[in-house]
Each structure stands twice: as C-alpha cells, then as structure tokens.
Scaffold this motif. Structure first.
Motif, PDB file in Angstrom:
ATOM      1  N   LEU A 230      49.127  34.572 110.609  1.00  0.00           N
ATOM      2  CA  LEU A 230      48.101  35.027 111.545  1.00  0.00           C
ATOM      3  C   LEU A 230      48.105  36.545 111.668  1.00  0.00           C
ATOM      4  O   LEU A 230      49.157  37.172 111.806  1.00  0.00           O
ATOM      5  CB  LEU A 230      48.351  34.411 112.929  1.00  0.00           C
ATOM      6  CG  LEU A 230      47.291  34.684 113.998  1.00  0.00           C
ATOM      7  CD1 LEU A 230      45.965  34.026 113.625  1.00  0.00           C
ATOM      8  CD2 LEU A 230      47.773  34.187 115.365  1.00  0.00           C
TER       9      LEU A 230
ATOM     10  N   GLU B 161      46.642  39.224 114.265  1.00  0.00           N
ATOM     11  CA  GLU B 161      45.978  39.475 115.535  1.00  0.00           C
ATOM     12  C   GLU B 161      45.730  40.967 115.658  1.00  0.00           C
ATOM     13  O   GLU B 161      46.431  41.775 115.043  1.00  0.00           O
ATOM     14  CB  GLU B 161      46.817  38.971 116.703  1.00  0.00           C
ATOM     15  CG  GLU B 161      48.218  39.533 116.782  1.00  0.00           C
ATOM     16  CD  GLU B 161      49.032  38.862 117.870  1.00  0.00           C
ATOM     17  OE1 GLU B 161      48.818  39.207 119.047  1.00  0.00           O
ATOM     18  OE2 GLU B 161      49.875  38.009 117.544  1.00  0.00           O
ATOM     19  N   THR B 162      44.739  41.339 116.432  1.00  0.00           N
ATOM     20  CA  THR B 162      44.439  42.755 116.583  1.00  0.00           C
ATOM     21  C   THR B 162      45.706  43.507 116.944  1.00  0.00           C
ATOM     22  O   THR B 162      46.407  43.136 117.886  1.00  0.00           O
ATOM     23  CB  THR B 162      43.376  42.958 117.675  1.00  0.00           C
ATOM     24  OG1 THR B 162      42.182  42.284 117.288  1.00  0.00           O
ATOM     25  CG2 THR B 162      43.070  44.429 117.839  1.00  0.00           C
TER      26      THR B 162
ATOM     27  N   GLN C   7      44.508  47.870 120.111  1.00  0.00           N
ATOM     28  CA  GLN C   7      43.634  47.093 120.987  1.00  0.00           C
ATOM     29  C   GLN C   7      43.585  47.729 122.372  1.00  0.00           C
ATOM     30  O   GLN C   7      44.529  48.402 122.800  1.00  0.00           O
ATOM     31  CB  GLN C   7      44.165  45.654 121.104  1.00  0.00           C
ATOM     32  CG  GLN C   7      43.215  44.678 121.765  1.00  0.00           C
ATOM     33  CD  GLN C   7      43.782  43.263 121.761  1.00  0.00           C
ATOM     34  OE1 GLN C   7      44.990  43.086 121.703  1.00  0.00           O
ATOM     35  NE2 GLN C   7      42.924  42.262 121.828  1.00  0.00           N
TER      36      GLN C   7
ATOM     37  N   THR D 137      46.549  39.194 125.194  1.00  0.00           N
ATOM     38  CA  THR D 137      46.730  38.649 123.845  1.00  0.00           C
ATOM     39  C   THR D 137      48.206  38.498 123.513  1.00  0.00           C
ATOM     40  O   THR D 137      48.637  37.440 123.028  1.00  0.00           O
ATOM     41  CB  THR D 137      46.056  39.569 122.802  1.00  0.00           C
ATOM     42  OG1 THR D 137      44.664  39.706 123.123  1.00  0.00           O
ATOM     43  CG2 THR D 137      46.176  38.980 121.411  1.00  0.00           C
TER      44      THR D 137
ATOM     45  N   SER E 282      48.313  34.657 122.248  1.00  0.00           N
ATOM     46  CA  SER E 282      48.997  34.485 120.959  1.00  0.00           C
ATOM     47  C   SER E 282      50.237  33.591 121.078  1.00  0.00           C
ATOM     48  O   SER E 282      50.422  32.682 120.264  1.00  0.00           O
ATOM     49  CB  SER E 282      49.351  35.841 120.354  1.00  0.00           C
ATOM     50  OG  SER E 282      48.181  36.539 119.986  1.00  0.00           O
TER      51      SER E 282
ATOM     52  N   THR F 225      37.737  42.209 111.835  1.00  0.00           N
ATOM     53  CA  THR F 225      38.393  42.282 113.135  1.00  0.00           C
ATOM     54  C   THR F 225      38.625  43.728 113.574  1.00  0.00           C
ATOM     55  O   THR F 225      38.729  44.001 114.772  1.00  0.00           O
ATOM     56  CB  THR F 225      39.724  41.516 113.110  1.00  0.00           C
ATOM     57  OG1 THR F 225      40.524  41.974 112.004  1.00  0.00           O
ATOM     58  CG2 THR F 225      39.489  40.029 112.959  1.00  0.00           C
TER      59      THR F 225
ATOM     60  N   SER G 144      40.339  39.345 118.767  1.00  0.00           N
ATOM     61  CA  SER G 144      40.039  38.992 117.379  1.00  0.00           C
ATOM     62  C   SER G 144      41.271  38.526 116.619  1.00  0.00           C
ATOM     63  O   SER G 144      42.367  39.082 116.795  1.00  0.00           O
ATOM     64  CB  SER G 144      39.414  40.194 116.652  1.00  0.00           C
ATOM     65  OG  SER G 144      38.243  40.634 117.312  1.00  0.00           O
ATOM     66  N   TYR G 145      41.064  37.522 115.763  1.00  0.00           N
ATOM     67  CA  TYR G 145      42.129  36.987 114.920  1.00  0.00           C
ATOM     68  C   TYR G 145      41.611  36.776 113.501  1.00  0.00           C
ATOM     69  O   TYR G 145      40.426  36.496 113.284  1.00  0.00           O
ATOM     70  CB  TYR G 145      42.600  35.622 115.438  1.00  0.00           C
ATOM     71  CG  TYR G 145      43.385  35.665 116.718  1.00  0.00           C
ATOM     72  CD1 TYR G 145      44.733  35.995 116.731  1.00  0.00           C
ATOM     73  CD2 TYR G 145      42.785  35.357 117.937  1.00  0.00           C
ATOM     74  CE1 TYR G 145      45.471  36.013 117.912  1.00  0.00           C
ATOM     75  CE2 TYR G 145      43.501  35.376 119.122  1.00  0.00           C
ATOM     76  CZ  TYR G 145      44.843  35.710 119.100  1.00  0.00           C
ATOM     77  OH  TYR G 145      45.567  35.731 120.267  1.00  0.00           O
TER      78      TYR G 145
END
Length: 581
Positions: free
Chosen positions: A210, A212-213, A218, A226, A231, A271, A281-282
């Motif tokens: 995964l 993630e931002t 971010q 997140t 997450s 993203t 976003s992911y």
C-alpha cells in the motif's frame, strides 16, 4: 417439438440472466482472465438495467475517442454531487486500469459493484464512484507485454494511444484522459480516492502492498487521521481477512531487508495530484508474482474495508476535510521539493524471502534471486520521513497573462477562482528571472523536464492587459495554485515546459553596427564603463574576448529585451485594490 424448443429457450434465457451477474474473471475456469473493454462496459450496462441504485455516466473523452465510464452507486438514488455533499454524505472515487496491464481493480470492482447491489450492502452515508477503466486506449491494446508478471493470460498495454503513461500526466494533462479525470474530480469532489495498481520489484510474502499519501506531504490535519486511524484500521482488517499488507516495497539499497522507503508521490502521479485538493488518497499495489485471483480478491477486500471504515467515520472525514480546506486557505508557506530524511526511520515487521546471488545462465556473472524455500520474518527499517528542500511564501495573488492559454484552461478545469483585469493596468509586482536550470537530456513522457531551477526575484512595474487573470491565494486549492505556478517546484508548469518560449532571446544586434553605438554609450555612461572594467578585471576570459565585452555592454544597455528569461507570471505581494471585471 415446439415445447422442447420453448423449454430450451427458457433455459438459455435463465442461464443468461444467471451468468450475467458473474464477471468474465469469475466465469474463467482458472481465474486467470481479466475482462476486455467490451466485456467491462457490457457488464455494467446489464447491471444498470437491473438496479436503479447504479447510474452510468459517460464523461468527456479519451485520446482514443471513447468517454470515461463512471459507475456511481448511491443507496438512496441521489446522483447530484452538490445534493450529496449537502446531505453530509462522503464520496469515494476509485480509479481502475490507469495501467491496463495491472487490471486487478477492474475485475474486483465489477464483482464488488454487483455484490453491493445484489446483497443490499450499499453504505448509507457514502456514495461510490468507480472509473471502470481509465486508460481505455491501453485496454484496447491487449497483449502479453508484462513478462515479469504472473498473469492474467492477456491484458492491456501500459501506454495510452499517444504512448503516454497516464500516471505521469496529472499536472501536465497532455492527454484527453487527464482532462476527463479532472472533470470527474471537480464535479464529484471526493473526500477519499484510491488508484488500483500492481507492483514490480522484490519478491516477498505479501499479496498486497500500500502507498498512502506521504505523511509529511499531506495536510497535517488529514495526516493525523490517516496515520493514526484510517491506515492502521485498513492494515488490521486486511490481515483479518487473509491479505496482510505491508507498505509499498521500495528498497533502500538492493533488497527489502536493507530497509524500505516510503514512496513520494509528486503531483504528476494520481495521488500526488489529488492530495493537492486535500483528498485522502491511496494506491493499492498487489504483488506481481502472486496468482492473479489472489490479487483480485485482495483488491476487492481492500475496497470493501475502506468503504466500511468511511461509512463508520463519514462525519469525522467530512469535518476534517473542511478543517484542512480552511487551513490551506490561510497557510502562508508551501513546500515545493522534498528529500528523504535518512537520519530518521521507523521499524516494521517484514515477511520476505531470503535473497542471494548465483551465476547467471545468460552472462555467467552474478545475478539476484529470491529463494521461496527460505521465508523469513524480520524487523527492518522503514524510512518514512521527508523534509522540504525548497519552500516559498505565497503572494497575495498571482497575475497570469491571458496569452498562456493552457494554464488558464487547466485552472478553470480545476475550478481555481480567477478574476480578470477590467482594463490595461501597470502593476508593481515581484517578477522572477530564470538564472539557471538543468534540462533532462532524454525526453520523459513527451517532455524535457527542467530541474534545479535558480531564480532572481526583482520588484518591477509590469504592464498587464485587459482580460489578464488575477488569482488570489485565499483558496482551498492553494496547493495546486502554488505548486504549479512556482517555477522551482518539482512538478511545476515551468518544469513541464509550459513556458519554454521565454527561454529564447528574440532580438539581438549586428556587431559592426553596435560597436559604435556601444562606444558612444560607454562615453555617456561612466557607471557602465566602470562596471565593464570591473568585469574585465575579474573575468580574464571576457577580458580577452571582444565579442563577450560587446555582449556585456548590450545586456546592460536600454536595448536589451526585458522579457528575456523573465517568468511571465507576476507575484502581487501587497493587498492592492485592483479594478477587476
């Protein structure tokens, strides 16, 4: 005979209706098949006929001439984005097939859409928007080009009809696909976004990784939620359903046991672009070497878990988004470039395979391999801290000449609020002059990217024309405004060659004519004569060159064009009252 024919016809009709709800992936015996474009669209059209909680929307166009198909699922059958937000519902946008050779999201979304409708499992407070397949061009170009990937047995091509990698196109927007995506994003204004992919790289035990931002990139209000809530909950739920995840595996050195590095998604990526809008976003990255069916089911589970958590937290996510937007309106300083902070890292448990080296059967030299007979569980370093290398204070406003049409059109498409000057106006602005930059020697996605941009800032009077645009930096979309317009940004419009025409000089001189003019100028301007003498004393190469000395005089004369290397967008530093349309 007629009765037999009628019986067979009814049986065939029943079978057709029964199997119409099964996806081509599910109907394949080996579960190693991904639906082609025709099958994808036909499948959703059949579902739309049966369920009024599903609506198909054809948005814009792509480079191959077909519109993007957006699947919208709404439990109470409200399909007006403004009304959905007014009802305090959240919107999740999920993108599939940006790289059609990574098609898990396409097939998983087909199944998930059916199951949510058939089992009456649509969330009450979340509306789902799925892009059926983003790179339609590549999806139609079906083959077997991803040699390092374990299935499916045929799939689409990474590039689109213009051979663009669409996951590098979100800022420059060369493709019509990107323009259609912007239309979707700005119409529906999702709070959460997912882009489904397949990874490459090292071998390890996980089916799903995964992205993630990146937390330091971010908005801090969203980063806290997140990192601390969303997450961790996704990781916990994926492990519980049999698809334990790990952060995207990008090795610090050669193999994952040396440590892995958090992926830094700049605005060229999907993203990296959506985070400019304060969208959580992911990117899902299933592992290329795992069987295709496991990759599809892992993607299915991830989307289902995300939907469930967003339903649970829908009010909180909405409040956090509003707070982040308000904070960005007031934010003063913006980071433009980042670098990995190798002095700080976390540790995570990693399940991999022992790596080794053996002679290559091709070259006879050592080659890397992973031994699946030697799995391990180790604690490794996870480098997930980035620090800004370049930051800038925003101006009160940017002033953009209307001549730069693509900038204006992209700003309109991204719903940046702009005003136009009511008449020709001379303004005191800070203007940048491009002092230095590096340009890539090979094209990247159709461009020769600029980097390491050095600027000289000068406050000067500049005349702008009626109809030129003023963009105030008091907007929730400030990050998009600043990161595209500041030329030193990693994915700025300048970096992507939007302004390359300013790098060329338009006027010059005939040296034998200018010799006399320059001599006269030096007689009338002792300060310029002194400046030339000092330069000759400090620059022996110039002192030995008549042409360089003549050029020096020209560049310091009234005749040298003021717009050469001048970045055309001005920075208004004081809150000046302007006469606007």
């Amino acid at each position: 005979m007629k009765k037999t024919f009628l019986y067979i016809s009814c049986l065939l009709l029943f079978s057709t209706r029964l199997f119409a709800q099964l996806t081509p992936f599910e109907l394949s015996k080996d579960k190693n098949y991904t639906a082609n474009y025709h099958e994808i669209i036909t499948y959703y059209q059949q579902l739309a006929k049966k369920y009024n909680q599903l609506k198909l929307l054809n948005i814009g166009s792509t480079d191959v001439g077909k519109p993007l198909t957006l699947i919208v699922l709404s439990k109470n059958r409200v399909f007006d984005p403004a009304l959905i937000h007014k009802q305090n519902k959240r919107i999740i946008l999920i993108n599939n097939g940006i790289h059609p050779g990574e098609p898990e999201g396409i097939d998983a979304t087909m199944m998930l859409t059916r199951d949510l409708l058939k089992n009456n499992k649509l969330p009450n407070d979340v509306v789902l928007c799925f892009i059926a397949v983003y790179n339609i061009d590549g999806c139609l170009n079906r083959g077997v080009s991803r040699i390092s990937q374990n299935g499916p047995r045929a799939y689409g091509f990474r590039g689109n009809a213009r051979n663009l990698d669409l996951n590098r196109d979100f800022i420059k927007a060369d493709s019509r696909n990107a323009l259609a995506f912007m239309q979707i994003l700005n119409t529906w204004q999702p709070e959460v976004f997912v882009d489904n992919h397949t990874s490459d790289g090292a071998d390890y035990q996980y089916v799903m990784t995964l992205i993630e931002t990146q937390k330091d990139k971010q908005n801090p209000i969203l980063a806290k939620y997140t990192a601390e809530t969303l997450s961790p909950e996704l990781y916990k739920r994926m492990k519980r359903t049999g698809y334990e995840m790990i952060p995207y595996v990008e090795s610090e050195k050669t193999t994952p046991d040396s440590g892995i590095v958090a992926f830094l998604e700049t605005p060229r990526f999907s993203t990296g672009y959506t985070v400019l809008r304060n969208i959580i976003s992911y990117v899902t990255e299933t592992h290329m070497l795992k069987p295709f069916d496991k990759r599809v089911y892992a993607t299915y589970d991830f989307m289902q878990h995300l939907i469930d958590i967003c339903q649970r937290d829908h009010e909180l996510i909405g409040k956090l988004k509003q707070q982040a937007d308000t904070q960005v309106k007031q934010q003063k300083t913006f980071a433009l470039n980042w670098e990995l902070d190798e002095q700080h890292h976390d540790t995570i448990t990693f399940k991999g395979y022992e790596a080794g080296w053996k002679p290559s059967e091709i070259s006879g030299l050592n080659r890397l391999y992973y031994d699946r007979n030697k799995p391990y569980t180790k604690t490794i370093n996870y480098y997930n801290t980035y620090k800004p290398t370049i930051s800038v204070d925003k101006p009160v406003a940017y002033v953009i000449p209307q001549a730069w049409g693509k900038v204006i059109e992209l700003f309109k498409l991204n719903e940046v609020e702009m005003h136009q000057l009511a008449h020709d106006t001379t303004l005191d602005l800070q203007m940048y002059y491009i002092a230095d930059y590096k340009t890539s020697t090979r094209p990247y996605e159709g461009h020769y990217l600029h980097s390491n941009v050095k600027l000289n800032a000068m406050t000067t009077k500049v005349k702008f024309l009626q109809g030129d645009y003023v963009v105030y930096t008091n907007q929730a979309i400030n990050r998009y405004i600043v990161e595209t317009l500041e030329p030193q940004g990693v994915d700025s419009f300048f970096a992507w060659n939007f302004f390359d025409s300013i790098l060329g000089q338009k006027e010059h001189y005939s040296d034998y004519v200018f010799e006399d003019i320059a001599a006269d100028l030096l007689k009338r301007d002792p300060e310029l004569r002194k400046k030339l003498d000092n330069e000759k004393a400090n620059n022996l190469k110039l002192a030995a060159s008549a042409s360089q000395q003549l050029e020096f005089v020209y560049r310091n004369s009234p005749w040298f064009e003021k717009t050469y290397l001048r970045y055309p967008i001005g920075r208004l530093l004081s809150d000046t009252k302007l006469d606007l349309k």
